[in-house]
Design an enzyme around this catalytic site. Sequence first.
Site, mmCIF file in Angstrom:
data_model
loop_
_atom_site.group_PDB
_atom_site.id
_atom_site.type_symbol
_atom_site.label_atom_id
_atom_site.label_comp_id
_atom_site.label_asym_id
_atom_site.label_seq_id
_atom_site.Cartn_x
_atom_site.Cartn_y
_atom_site.Cartn_z
ATOM 1 C CE LYS A 194 -1.161 28.355 -3.812
ATOM 2 N NZ LYS A 194 -2.225 28.949 -4.647
ATOM 3 C CG ASP A 228 -2.092 36.559 -7.963
ATOM 4 O OD1 ASP A 228 -1.962 35.359 -8.231
ATOM 5 O OD2 ASP A 228 -2.759 36.985 -7.005
ATOM 6 C CE LYS A 244 1.937 34.465 -2.478
ATOM 7 N NZ LYS A 244 1.765 34.278 -3.931
ATOM 8 C CD GLU A 265 0.587 37.895 -5.149
ATOM 9 O OE1 GLU A 265 0.528 36.650 -5.131
ATOM 10 O OE2 GLU A 265 0.127 38.606 -4.236
ATOM 11 N NE ARG A 286 -2.683 1.597 -1.127
ATOM 12 C CZ ARG A 286 -3.147 1.228 -2.304
ATOM 13 N NH1 ARG A 286 -3.925 0.180 -2.429
ATOM 14 N NH2 ARG A 286 -2.833 1.895 -3.387
#
Length: 278
Positions: A134, A217, A166, A196, A99
């Site tokens: 992410k 963005d 950002k 950004e 598994r």
Amino acid sequence: MNCNYLGLDEFLLTSLREDIGTGDVTTNSCVPEDAVSSGVFRAKEPGIICGIGIAARVFELVDSCIKVTPKVNDGEPVKTGDIIAEISGKSRSILTAERTALNLLQHMSGVATKTAEAVKSISGTHAKIVDTRKIMPNLRVLDKYAVRMGGGSNHRFNLSDGVLIKDNHISAAGGITNAVRLARSSCPQTLKIEVETESLEQVNEAIDAGADIIMLDNMPPKLMAQAVQLIAGRALTEASGNMGERDLRAVAQTGVDFISIGALTHSVKALDISLKFG
């Protein structure tokens, strides 16, 4: 792939301990200790294979006598029904590791397949598909490797690899200009500075501040194309923001250098692969 890279063996052992617990009671209770089996990994849908070496290493960590023989290489396409690898060894050992090995092989192949689809969708354009941060903790090495096997490129590996200013950084620093100035004064010259932006006004400020890369963005393609023309090669450009749901070819045709897609790793569907004894 080097399975000792960044403590990968430690991660695999932790994954095995999590799954096995105090022992595989099902296998140990109904499979004879001396039983030996052989089988095949088979693709149950088309895709790009990735993680064969990782899966083999999982089995090896459980039992060094298990033999896994790959029939395709990482990065190669498979059709439904294709044999990916053959396996042989003690039945108990194979079943106990199955598994964990399959989970990783299926996940990495899913990432590679999703990436390959994105790369194909923008073929013939200037843009490159890149990943993001992410990614679920501890899967970063595997996921970024899988992106490369799918024909994509890697964005920064972690927070120390580059400056990415950002919206919250901009707010905390008091604006784009000040944020870039402070970054330039304290970071090594070898690190690129990316900013950004969400509007042409911010793009202009990022240009004037001397950003190396300007992220566009959540801009619609028309506005993105205007931003690329405004930048005019003075900085690299990156399209970002829900790109997994966008028309990637339309985005690429705006002239951006990179398209970053979090969905390559944060919500990818695993490729369906089975392991069956013969």
